[in-house]
Motif scaffolding. Structure first.
Motif, PDB file in Angstrom:
ATOM      1  N   CYS A 346       0.864  -1.190   0.000  1.00 60.02           N
ATOM      2  CA  CYS A 346       0.000   0.000   0.000  1.00 60.02           C
ATOM      3  C   CYS A 346       0.894   1.232   0.000  1.00 60.02           C
ATOM      4  N   ARG A 354      -5.578   9.108   5.243  1.00 57.91           N
ATOM      5  CA  ARG A 354      -7.005   8.765   5.139  1.00 57.91           C
ATOM      6  C   ARG A 354      -7.569   8.307   6.498  1.00 57.91           C
ATOM      7  N   SER A 401      -7.635   1.794  -1.306  1.00 56.65           N
ATOM      8  CA  SER A 401      -6.466   2.643  -1.622  1.00 56.65           C
ATOM      9  C   SER A 401      -5.766   2.100  -2.869  1.00 56.65           C
TER      10      SER A 401
END
Ligand code: PLP
Length: 401
Positions: A346, A354, A401
């Motif tokens: 990620c 976020r 994401s």
């Protein structure tokens, strides 16, 4: 309450912290957090100062600092005369790095787990002196402290003069085997500089037994003192080598017999240089005994264990989000109230922002040595509901994401 019966949440304790209630705060590690009873003592010192500055700073301060320092020294297992208050670990280790007489060709050995500002301090000084800073990889996962020691020692050369190791590392939150590092380094004639920013309040300290050459700690992180309360411990034979970052009333011109310009006249206490660096507010230092007392009163070793157990639960769920093994074994000897865990592939910066923007969860996510990690801190104000919220938020953010 015993260590085995205590579990979080402890509402009356959680309510004493000043943190906002509209967020899930899982980042005690960055800057700590101070409970109201301790903060009240801090403000009381500030008021006393303002009520009669000359009486307070001019006549009482030296004695007050002596008493606060003595309590801190007893708490960390050192003699009061070997400890001095400083604002933070960065300040403390700047004193040490800039004072040692590194020569061209000398090497300072740090490991890839060091905190950025401290690594920069040593790189800066090495650059100025023609010395080399070696950033020794300590690869993870590890399962024994011998593996860590062996990896550290692969970076030692005949030119290694100083070894810099965090007691609890910042990016990876690992309790390092510093007692053994100090023992082996001393036998090899290498000076040890231990960065204990995360140690006081999170693990029991006995500097006498640990026997480092230099040890810097923060009281404003896990001891929950107000910001700006750090300390530097210096083994007595090195105190003469230290040069203050700020010259003030503590310095005295050398007598002709002493000769040296640096001149720390024999017998002059370490504190003479560092406890008056111009007018400042010493209230955070004076509040350290209240922070120690707060933790004592609340049976902190049981609290730590309860935090550790909650963090263990959180860890199991976070580890289940990927097939990646943990960085260290699941044991309080390796991590206590803060743990770094691998995230699946990620952008960790995006995940962190976020989590804050969309979920009001404060938790650091970052890349360390090419791996995305999340570093979760659990303090006594955290609850199982905080952990559940983190897991829900994390899953939602990772899946989009
Ligand atoms: C391992 C380590 N060393 C040093 C520091 C610096 O602490 P301070 O900013 O209080 O000097 C930190 C801060 O998080 C840290 O994690």
């Amino acid at each position: 309450m015993t260590a085995t019966t205590c579990s979080l949440p402890i509402p009356e304790l959680a309510e004493q912290f000043l943190l906002r209630r509209d967020m899930t705060f899982l980042n005690h590690g960055s800057f700590g957090a101070c409970p109201q009873p301790v903060f009240a003592v801090y403000q009381q010192w500030q008021r006393t100062l303002e009520a009669q500055p000359v009486e307070f700073l001019g006549r009482r301060l030296s004695d007050l600092l002596y008493r606060a320092r003595s309590e801190l020294a007893a708490f960390v297992g050192a003699a009061a005369e070997d400890v001095v208050f400083v604002p933070n670990v960065t300040y403390a280790l700047n004193i040490v790095a800039r004072s040692l007489d590194l020569q061209p060709g000398d090497e300072v050995l740090g490991i890839t787990h060091e905190y950025g500002a401290i690594e920069r301090t040593w790189r800066y000084v090495c650059l100025q002196r023609g010395a080399t800073y070696r950033n020794q990889p300590v690869e993870l996962p590890v399962t024994t402290s011998d593996e860590i020691i062996d990896q550290i020692w692969q970076g030692v050369t005949p030119r290694t003069r100083v070894m810099l190791i965090s007691h609890i590392t910042s990016p990876t939150a690992i309790v390092m085997p510093v007692a053994e590092v100090c023992r082996r380094a001393r036998a090899a004639g290498i000076l040890t500089v231990i960065d204990g920013a995360h140690a006081p309040g999170q693990i029991d300290l006995n500097l006498h037994e640990l026997a480092p050459d230099f040890y810097a700690g923060n009281c404003h992180k896990w001891l929950c003192a107000p910001k700006g309360a750090g300390f530097l411990y210096v083994r007595s034979e090195h105190q003469v080598k230290l040069e203050p970052l700020v010259v003030s009333w503590g310095w005295q011109p050398p007598t002709p017999l002493q000769g040296s310009f640096l001149a720390y006249p024999e017998g002059r206490p370490l504190q003479a240089y560092y406890e008056w660096m111009g007018t400042d507010d010493p209230s955070a230092f004076l509040t350290v005994p209240a922070a120690i007392e707060f933790q004592r009163r609340h049976n902190w070793s049981a609290m730590r264990l309860a935090c550790h157990e909650l963090l263990r639960t959180a860890s199991q769920h976070i580890l289940a989000l990927s097939d990646i093994p943990p960085l260290t074994p699941d044991d309080p000897g390796w991590w206590v109230q803060m743990r770094a865990l691998p995230l699946p592939p990620c952008d960790p910066t995006l995940v962190q922002s976020r989590l804050w923007r969309e979920w009001r969860i404060e938790v650091p996510c970052f890349t360390w040595e090419g791996r995305p990690l999340i570093r979760v801190s659990i303090q006594v104000y955290n609850t199982p509901a905080d952990v559940e919220r983190l897991l829900t938020g994390l899953q939602a953010v990772l899946s989009t994401s």
